[in-house]
Design an enzyme around this catalytic site. Sequence first.
Site, short mmCIF file in Angstrom:
data_model
loop_
_atom_site.label_atom_id
_atom_site.label_comp_id
_atom_site.label_asym_id
_atom_site.label_seq_id
_atom_site.Cartn_x
_atom_site.Cartn_y
_atom_site.Cartn_z
N THR A 128 0.80 -1.23 0.00
CA THR A 128 0.00 0.00 0.00
C THR A 128 0.83 1.28 0.00
O THR A 128 1.93 1.32 0.57
CB THR A 128 -0.93 0.01 1.25
OG1 THR A 128 -1.48 1.31 1.43
CG2 THR A 128 -0.18 -0.37 2.52
N GLU A 130 0.22 3.61 1.82
CA GLU A 130 0.32 4.05 3.22
C GLU A 130 1.74 3.84 3.76
O GLU A 130 2.12 4.45 4.76
CB GLU A 130 -0.69 3.30 4.09
CG GLU A 130 -2.13 3.71 3.86
CD GLU A 130 -2.45 5.13 4.33
OE1 GLU A 130 -2.18 5.44 5.49
OE2 GLU A 130 -2.97 5.92 3.53
N TYR A 152 -1.82 0.44 10.91
CA TYR A 152 -2.06 -0.28 9.65
C TYR A 152 -0.80 -0.27 8.79
O TYR A 152 -0.35 -1.31 8.29
CB TYR A 152 -3.23 0.37 8.91
CG TYR A 152 -3.39 -0.08 7.47
CD1 TYR A 152 -4.03 -1.28 7.16
CD2 TYR A 152 -2.93 0.71 6.41
CE1 TYR A 152 -4.18 -1.69 5.83
CE2 TYR A 152 -3.08 0.30 5.09
CZ TYR A 152 -3.71 -0.90 4.81
OH TYR A 152 -3.86 -1.30 3.49
N LYS A 156 1.64 -3.31 7.51
CA LYS A 156 1.85 -3.56 6.09
C LYS A 156 3.33 -3.47 5.70
O LYS A 156 3.77 -4.09 4.74
CB LYS A 156 1.03 -2.57 5.25
CG LYS A 156 -0.47 -2.90 5.20
CD LYS A 156 -0.73 -4.04 4.20
CE LYS A 156 -2.21 -4.29 4.01
NZ LYS A 156 -2.49 -5.35 3.03
P1 NAP Z 1 -11.56 -4.77 1.91
O1 NAP Z 1 -12.69 -4.48 0.99
O2 NAP Z 1 -11.57 -4.21 3.29
O3 NAP Z 1 -11.42 -6.37 2.00
C1 NAP Z 1 -10.61 -6.98 2.96
C2 NAP Z 1 -10.79 -8.48 2.86
O4 NAP Z 1 -9.96 -9.11 3.86
C3 NAP Z 1 -12.22 -8.97 3.12
O5 NAP Z 1 -12.51 -10.02 2.24
C4 NAP Z 1 -12.13 -9.48 4.55
O6 NAP Z 1 -13.07 -10.47 4.85
C5 NAP Z 1 -10.74 -10.09 4.53
N1 NAP Z 1 -10.22 -10.36 5.88
C6 NAP Z 1 -10.03 -9.47 6.88
N2 NAP Z 1 -9.55 -10.10 7.98
C7 NAP Z 1 -9.46 -11.42 7.65
C8 NAP Z 1 -9.04 -12.58 8.36
N3 NAP Z 1 -8.65 -12.54 9.64
N4 NAP Z 1 -9.08 -13.77 7.70
C9 NAP Z 1 -9.51 -13.84 6.42
N5 NAP Z 1 -9.91 -12.78 5.71
C10 NAP Z 1 -9.89 -11.59 6.32
O7 NAP Z 1 -10.18 -4.32 1.24
P2 NAP Z 1 -9.83 -3.95 -0.28
O8 NAP Z 1 -10.07 -2.51 -0.50
O9 NAP Z 1 -10.45 -4.96 -1.17
O10 NAP Z 1 -8.25 -4.13 -0.26
C11 NAP Z 1 -7.64 -5.39 -0.56
C12 NAP Z 1 -6.22 -5.40 0.01
O11 NAP Z 1 -5.47 -4.35 -0.59
C13 NAP Z 1 -6.11 -5.18 1.50
O12 NAP Z 1 -5.02 -5.94 1.95
C14 NAP Z 1 -5.81 -3.70 1.64
O13 NAP Z 1 -5.09 -3.47 2.85
C15 NAP Z 1 -4.94 -3.49 0.42
N6 NAP Z 1 -4.96 -2.16 -0.17
C16 NAP Z 1 -6.15 -1.57 -0.49
C17 NAP Z 1 -6.12 -0.33 -1.12
C18 NAP Z 1 -7.41 0.34 -1.53
O14 NAP Z 1 -7.36 1.55 -1.81
N7 NAP Z 1 -8.52 -0.36 -1.65
C19 NAP Z 1 -4.91 0.28 -1.41
C20 NAP Z 1 -3.73 -0.37 -1.07
C21 NAP Z 1 -3.76 -1.60 -0.47
P3 NAP Z 1 -14.53 -10.11 5.47
O15 NAP Z 1 -15.39 -9.76 4.29
O16 NAP Z 1 -14.90 -11.36 6.14
O17 NAP Z 1 -14.34 -8.95 6.40
O1 F7E Z 2 -9.17 8.06 3.95
C1 F7E Z 2 -9.53 11.52 5.05
C2 F7E Z 2 -8.67 10.61 5.90
O2 F7E Z 2 -10.26 6.02 4.89
C3 F7E Z 2 -8.61 8.89 2.96
C4 F7E Z 2 -7.43 1.98 2.50
O3 F7E Z 2 -7.94 1.28 1.40
O4 F7E Z 2 -6.24 3.50 1.10
C5 F7E Z 2 -7.21 3.42 2.12
O5 F7E Z 2 -6.78 4.14 3.28
C6 F7E Z 2 -8.31 10.27 3.54
C7 F7E Z 2 -7.59 10.24 4.89
O6 F7E Z 2 -8.57 5.83 3.02
C8 F7E Z 2 -12.91 11.26 6.34
O7 F7E Z 2 -8.18 11.28 7.05
C9 F7E Z 2 -11.54 12.85 5.76
O8 F7E Z 2 -6.59 11.23 4.91
O9 F7E Z 2 -10.78 6.70 2.51
P1 F7E Z 2 -9.79 6.62 3.60
P2 F7E Z 2 -7.04 5.69 3.48
O10 F7E Z 2 -6.87 5.98 4.90
O11 F7E Z 2 -6.24 6.46 2.51
C10 F7E Z 2 -4.94 2.97 1.45
C11 F7E Z 2 -4.05 3.08 0.24
C12 F7E Z 2 -5.00 1.62 2.02
O12 F7E Z 2 -4.06 0.83 1.91
C13 F7E Z 2 -6.12 1.33 2.97
O13 F7E Z 2 -6.35 -0.08 3.07
O14 F7E Z 2 -9.56 10.91 3.77
N1 F7E Z 2 -10.92 11.66 5.55
N2 F7E Z 2 -12.78 12.62 6.26
C14 F7E Z 2 -11.73 10.66 5.90
N3 F7E Z 2 -11.57 9.31 5.85
C15 F7E Z 2 -12.62 8.55 6.24
N4 F7E Z 2 -12.51 7.19 6.18
N5 F7E Z 2 -13.79 9.10 6.72
C16 F7E Z 2 -13.98 10.47 6.79
O15 F7E Z 2 -15.03 10.93 7.20
#
Ligand code: NAP
Ligand code: F7E
Length: 363
Positions: A128, A130, A152, A156
């Site tokens: 990520t 992050e 987090y 990671k």
């Molecule tokens: P998500 O929608 O939150 O999905 C997370 C998945 O992980 C769900 O299927 C969840 O299952 C499963 N999980 C959580 N804890 C588990 C456990 N103990 N055992 C088995 N499964 C478990 O996340 P996403 O947005 O698809 O992201 C996919 C991956 O990419 C994650 O690793 C995230 O950290 C990473 N990532 C996401 C982004 C982004 O912007 N979306 C960016 C960078 C990296 P349940 O449905 O049962 O909760």
């Molecule tokens: O926040 C700001 C918050 O929760 C984005 C995950 O998929 O991407 C995701 O993490 C920004 C932050 O995503 C609210 O403070 C303002 O600066 O949508 P977010 P994230 O934290 O960037 C990364 C790449 C991952 O890897 C993670 O798994 O938006 N923000 N107001 C808010 N955020 C939330 N959630 N809610 C608010 O009301």
Amino acid sequence: MRSIALITGVTGQDGSYLSEFLLSKGYEVHGIIRRSSVDYRERIAHLEGQPHFHLHYADMGDSMSLVKLVGKVQPTEIYNLAAQSHVQVSFDAPEFTADVDAVGVLRILEAVRTNHLEKTCKIYQASTSELYGKVEEVPQNEKTPFHPYSPYAVAKLYGFWIIKEYREAYDMFCCSGILFNHESERRGETFVTRKITLAAARIAQGKQDCLYLGNLDSLRDWGYAKDYVECMWLILQQDKPDDFVIATGVQHTVREFATLAFHYAGIELRWEGEGINEKGINVATGKVVVAVSEDFYRPTDVVNLWGDPTKARTQLGWNPQTTTFEQLVQIMVQHDMQKVAADHVASVMRTNLAEYLEKGVVK
Ligand code: NAP
Ligand code: F7E
């Protein structure tokens, strides 16, 4: 022979799109699900029952379940997407986050080694942006130093390094995709983009008065999840294991996302005030429809993510601008406008049915 993929996190946003993508490529797809008291399989319900799509119970916190499953499935590719993926939640549940997001990666790697699949099974790790956290340069590329800035991100970071370690120590085909934020109509409803598009739709349809957000100045490089899962696959199709930044190369603030989302929902916003007192006002009605709440501030917030996708573009042949920012926001708002309208119809029908039952009209 079909390639065999094992996806952890199959029920999540990315897992669902990746399953569709791999099935379309002719893969046998196996996914890990965990027991829950409520239905959480909405994103993959349309795939269940397909002959090449299989679900298995296991958990990232349960080594034995992973070892047994990897042995049974004999995957040729593992996509490790499972994670406690919410940054703000990681401050409240840091130990759980570390167990799943850090040690969970190690458990997958050891499950592969225990089953002697090191030479035949490739592994993709969902890393990520992050990791860049309190950023040390903009834009960020594969050489930018990491500075994780949440529990987090720290978890990671372990995942990133243990993948690299097993690649070098055991010559395993292990790769990390350093993905910047990617969103979609399947995005979890507490991430900021989906929270905004759902609220804009509800406010436009008179179902909600005001949306409360945290840091409006935060900058993100937002892409479309459907485009990003292709990169996960491309990374594992290279001759050598390597790590890639996946991003659009375009940056916007949370405020800009909200302005555009409300625009697509039919509401023009005007911003007034600063910091905690800032408000988004509906130009047509003068009503406050967006306000700031400290509840959504984080102890440490990552505020300047901007990815440089040059390596992915040149080496993977991937187009970072397949879906533009404007198209992404529009897709999400259109979806949520329809969802809110459909939820309203369903709720009216439920109310009517309850009334008819009460009056004895329907038995
Ligand atoms: P998500 O929608 O939150 O999905 C997370 C998945 O992980 C769900 O299927 C969840 O299952 C499963 N999980 C959580 N804890 C588990 C456990 N103990 N055992 C088995 N499964 C478990 O996340 P996403 O947005 O698809 O992201 C996919 C991956 O990419 C994650 O690793 C995230 O950290 C990473 N990532 C996401 C982004 C982004 O912007 N979306 C960016 C960078 C990296 P349940 O449905 O049962 O909760
Ligand atoms: O926040 C700001 C918050 O929760 C984005 C995950 O998929 O991407 C995701 O993490 C920004 C932050 O995503 C609210 O403070 C303002 O600066 O949508 P977010 P994230 O934290 O960037 C990364 C790449 C991952 O890897 C993670 O798994 O938006 N923000 N107001 C808010 N955020 C939330 N959630 N809610 C608010 O009301």
